[in-house]
Every structure is written in C-alpha cells, then in structure tokens.
Design a protein around this motif. Structure first.
Motif, PDB file in Angstrom:
ATOM      1  N   PRO A  82       0.806  -1.226   0.000  1.00  0.00           N
ATOM      2  CA  PRO A  82       0.000   0.000   0.000  1.00  0.00           C
ATOM      3  C   PRO A  82       0.840   1.277   0.000  1.00  0.00           C
ATOM      4  O   PRO A  82       0.406   2.301  -0.534  1.00  0.00           O
ATOM      5  CB  PRO A  82      -0.846  -0.129   1.271  1.00  0.00           C
ATOM      6  N   GLU A  83       2.057   1.224   0.554  1.00  0.00           N
ATOM      7  CA  GLU A  83       2.912   2.422   0.557  1.00  0.00           C
ATOM      8  C   GLU A  83       3.334   2.785  -0.868  1.00  0.00           C
ATOM      9  O   GLU A  83       3.397   3.965  -1.221  1.00  0.00           O
ATOM     10  CB  GLU A  83       4.161   2.217   1.428  1.00  0.00           C
ATOM     11  N   THR A  84       3.624   1.775  -1.681  1.00  0.00           N
ATOM     12  CA  THR A  84       3.993   2.045  -3.070  1.00  0.00           C
ATOM     13  C   THR A  84       2.811   2.627  -3.821  1.00  0.00           C
ATOM     14  O   THR A  84       2.962   3.577  -4.597  1.00  0.00           O
ATOM     15  CB  THR A  84       4.501   0.756  -3.760  1.00  0.00           C
ATOM     16  N   VAL A  85       1.626   2.088  -3.582  1.00  0.00           N
ATOM     17  CA  VAL A  85       0.413   2.617  -4.220  1.00  0.00           C
ATOM     18  C   VAL A  85       0.217   4.076  -3.830  1.00  0.00           C
ATOM     19  O   VAL A  85      -0.053   4.930  -4.691  1.00  0.00           O
ATOM     20  CB  VAL A  85      -0.825   1.771  -3.860  1.00  0.00           C
ATOM     21  N   GLU A  86       0.367   4.397  -2.552  1.00  0.00           N
ATOM     22  CA  GLU A  86       0.199   5.782  -2.099  1.00  0.00           C
ATOM     23  C   GLU A  86       1.248   6.705  -2.730  1.00  0.00           C
ATOM     24  O   GLU A  86       0.949   7.844  -3.078  1.00  0.00           O
ATOM     25  CB  GLU A  86       0.244   5.871  -0.578  1.00  0.00           C
ATOM     26  N   SER A  87       2.468   6.206  -2.898  1.00  0.00           N
ATOM     27  CA  SER A  87       3.512   7.001  -3.558  1.00  0.00           C
ATOM     28  C   SER A  87       3.141   7.282  -5.009  1.00  0.00           C
ATOM     29  O   SER A  87       3.325   8.397  -5.508  1.00  0.00           O
ATOM     30  CB  SER A  87       4.857   6.272  -3.508  1.00  0.00           C
ATOM     31  N   ILE A  88       2.617   6.277  -5.688  1.00  0.00           N
ATOM     32  CA  ILE A  88       2.193   6.454  -7.080  1.00  0.00           C
ATOM     33  C   ILE A  88       1.080   7.490  -7.172  1.00  0.00           C
ATOM     34  O   ILE A  88       1.136   8.403  -8.000  1.00  0.00           O
ATOM     35  CB  ILE A  88       1.737   5.098  -7.675  1.00  0.00           C
ATOM     36  N   VAL A  89       0.084   7.364  -6.320  1.00  0.00           N
ATOM     37  CA  VAL A  89      -1.056   8.284  -6.349  1.00  0.00           C
ATOM     38  C   VAL A  89      -0.604   9.715  -6.054  1.00  0.00           C
ATOM     39  O   VAL A  89      -1.029  10.663  -6.731  1.00  0.00           O
ATOM     40  CB  VAL A  89      -2.157   7.828  -5.374  1.00  0.00           C
ATOM     41  N   LEU A  90       0.267   9.890  -5.068  1.00  0.00           N
ATOM     42  CA  LEU A  90       0.760  11.234  -4.744  1.00  0.00           C
ATOM     43  C   LEU A  90       1.572  11.808  -5.898  1.00  0.00           C
ATOM     44  O   LEU A  90       1.409  12.986  -6.257  1.00  0.00           O
ATOM     45  CB  LEU A  90       1.591  11.207  -3.461  1.00  0.00           C
ATOM     46  N   ALA A  91       2.426  11.005  -6.512  1.00  0.00           N
ATOM     47  CA  ALA A  91       3.219  11.492  -7.643  1.00  0.00           C
ATOM     48  C   ALA A  91       2.318  11.888  -8.808  1.00  0.00           C
ATOM     49  O   ALA A  91       2.531  12.932  -9.440  1.00  0.00           O
ATOM     50  CB  ALA A  91       4.227  10.435  -8.078  1.00  0.00           C
ATOM     51  N   VAL A  92       1.314  11.078  -9.093  1.00  0.00           N
ATOM     52  CA  VAL A  92       0.363  11.426 -10.164  1.00  0.00           C
ATOM     53  C   VAL A  92      -0.333  12.735  -9.846  1.00  0.00           C
ATOM     54  O   VAL A  92      -0.485  13.604 -10.715  1.00  0.00           O
ATOM     55  CB  VAL A  92      -0.661  10.288 -10.381  1.00  0.00           C
ATOM     56  N   SER A  93      -0.741  12.909  -8.611  1.00  0.00           N
ATOM     57  CA  SER A  93      -1.387  14.151  -8.201  1.00  0.00           C
ATOM     58  C   SER A  93      -0.483  15.357  -8.461  1.00  0.00           C
ATOM     59  O   SER A  93      -0.917  16.381  -8.995  1.00  0.00           O
ATOM     60  CB  SER A  93      -1.761  14.069  -6.723  1.00  0.00           C
ATOM     61  N   GLU A  94       0.793  15.233  -8.098  1.00  0.00           N
ATOM     62  CA  GLU A  94       1.746  16.325  -8.318  1.00  0.00           C
ATOM     63  C   GLU A  94       1.955  16.585  -9.812  1.00  0.00           C
ATOM     64  O   GLU A  94       1.993  17.738 -10.251  1.00  0.00           O
ATOM     65  CB  GLU A  94       3.083  16.007  -7.647  1.00  0.00           C
ATOM     66  N   LEU A  95       2.101  15.527 -10.608  1.00  0.00           N
ATOM     67  CA  LEU A  95       2.350  15.695 -12.038  1.00  0.00           C
ATOM     68  C   LEU A  95       1.144  16.289 -12.756  1.00  0.00           C
ATOM     69  O   LEU A  95       1.299  17.152 -13.639  1.00  0.00           O
ATOM     70  CB  LEU A  95       2.759  14.366 -12.670  1.00  0.00           C
ATOM     71  N   LEU A  96      -0.057  15.851 -12.411  1.00  0.00           N
ATOM     72  CA  LEU A  96      -1.251  16.438 -13.012  1.00  0.00           C
ATOM     73  C   LEU A  96      -1.404  17.904 -12.618  1.00  0.00           C
ATOM     74  O   LEU A  96      -1.733  18.748 -13.452  1.00  0.00           O
ATOM     75  CB  LEU A  96      -2.500  15.645 -12.609  1.00  0.00           C
ATOM     76  N   THR A  97      -1.153  18.187 -11.343  1.00  0.00           N
ATOM     77  CA  THR A  97      -1.232  19.576 -10.872  1.00  0.00           C
ATOM     78  C   THR A  97      -0.242  20.456 -11.624  1.00  0.00           C
ATOM     79  O   THR A  97      -0.587  21.559 -12.060  1.00  0.00           O
ATOM     80  CB  THR A  97      -0.977  19.647  -9.354  1.00  0.00           C
ATOM     81  N   ASN A  98       0.991  19.972 -11.791  1.00  0.00           N
ATOM     82  CA  ASN A  98       1.981  20.758 -12.530  1.00  0.00           C
ATOM     83  C   ASN A  98       1.527  21.024 -13.962  1.00  0.00           C
ATOM     84  O   ASN A  98       1.695  22.127 -14.478  1.00  0.00           O
ATOM     85  CB  ASN A  98       3.333  20.053 -12.531  1.00  0.00           C
ATOM     86  N   ALA A  99       0.963  20.017 -14.615  1.00  0.00           N
ATOM     87  CA  ALA A  99       0.489  20.201 -15.985  1.00  0.00           C
ATOM     88  C   ALA A  99      -0.616  21.247 -16.041  1.00  0.00           C
ATOM     89  O   ALA A  99      -0.633  22.099 -16.934  1.00  0.00           O
ATOM     90  CB  ALA A  99      -0.008  18.874 -16.564  1.00  0.00           C
ATOM     91  N   HIS A 100      -1.518  21.207 -15.087  1.00  0.00           N
ATOM     92  CA  HIS A 100      -2.636  22.141 -15.087  1.00  0.00           C
ATOM     93  C   HIS A 100      -2.225  23.549 -14.679  1.00  0.00           C
ATOM     94  O   HIS A 100      -2.590  24.523 -15.339  1.00  0.00           O
ATOM     95  CB  HIS A 100      -3.742  21.634 -14.165  1.00  0.00           C
ATOM     96  N   VAL A 101      -1.449  23.656 -13.614  1.00  0.00           N
ATOM     97  CA  VAL A 101      -1.124  24.976 -13.059  1.00  0.00           C
ATOM     98  C   VAL A 101      -0.025  25.679 -13.844  1.00  0.00           C
ATOM     99  O   VAL A 101      -0.140  26.861 -14.161  1.00  0.00           O
ATOM    100  CB  VAL A 101      -0.719  24.842 -11.568  1.00  0.00           C
TER     101      VAL A 101
END
Length: 138
Positions: free
Chosen positions: A39-58
């Motif tokens: 589950p820690e790896t899954v949470e890392s993936i989800v957080l990284a995706v959140s950051e990358l999507l945010t960067n693309a949008h912002v």
C-alpha cells in the motif's frame, strides 16, 4: 524473450482533473498483483500522479495526458502536457503552498525523467514494487 505489459491511458482536463486522476489511478493500479501487499507504493504512485497532473494544469495551463504502463518490473507513470518548458526544482519558503512537486516526485519514484518535444513535454516516473527490486519479477 517475451515481454508482457499492460497499460492504460486517459486525459484529464484542466478543470477538475487532479482528483479524477487520483481516483482513476487507484482503480487501475488495484488490478496489479502486488498492490495489496504494498500500500505504501500505491500511495507514492497516487501522490506522484497528483503532483504531475497539478503541474500540468497549473504551470503548463494544459490538459494532462496520463499513461500507466506495467511491464512486470516497473509501473511507469507518464504525464504529457503542451508546454515544452522544463519543470525545475524550487526551494519554497516556509508557508508557501507550492513549489515542491518536482522534489516530491523525485523522492517517491525509483527513477524519473523528462522528454521534451515539439508539442510539449512528458514527465515519466518509475515505481518498482519491492519484489522486483529483489530480482523476483512475477
């Protein structure tokens, strides 16, 4: 040597795409055989995706095109946006609410990189579950 891979792709609009992206990633990553034990790896993936999507949008003011690819060794997360400007590591001051995305992705991913093209850039991060780091690649 045959390589079995699976992948998914989806585009997320500037308006409201980050939360939808996190949910979409959770749903697809859950189909992989190792995620219930890591589950820690899954949470890392989800957080990284959140950051990358945010960067693309912002920063790119762009829709974000997300591709997940599992090759038995690494879950590659690739986010493409329409701005060719490279992201850069910043040192945000205390109390600043932005400026940590590149550092977060760098800290969470096993490897990451950027590829620029005529129509924007793609940031790719690789996440290896512990059993592939130990040489056992189901």
């Amino acid at each position: 040597m045959a390589v079995k891979a699976m992948g998914w792709a989806h585009s997320f609009p500037v308006s409201g795409g980050v939360r939808a992206g996190r949910e979409w990633v959770r749903g697809h990553v859950a189909a992989l055989p190792w995620t219930s034990e890591e589950p820690e790896t899954v949470e890392s993936i989800v957080l990284a995706v959140s950051e990358l999507l945010t960067n693309a949008h912002v920063h790119a003011h762009s829709d974000a095109h997300l591709i997940l690819t599992w090759d038995g060794d690494c879950l590659q997360v690739s986010v493409h946006d329409e701005d060719p400007t490279l992201p850069r590591r910043r040192e945000p001051g205390e109390g600043e609410v932005s400026g940590r995305g590149v550092s977060i992705v760098s800290a969470l991913a096993d490897t990451w990189g950027i590829k620029c093209g005529r129509h924007g850039k793609t940031v790719t991060a690789c996440f290896r579950p512990s059993h592939t780091r130990d040489g056992d690649t189901d």
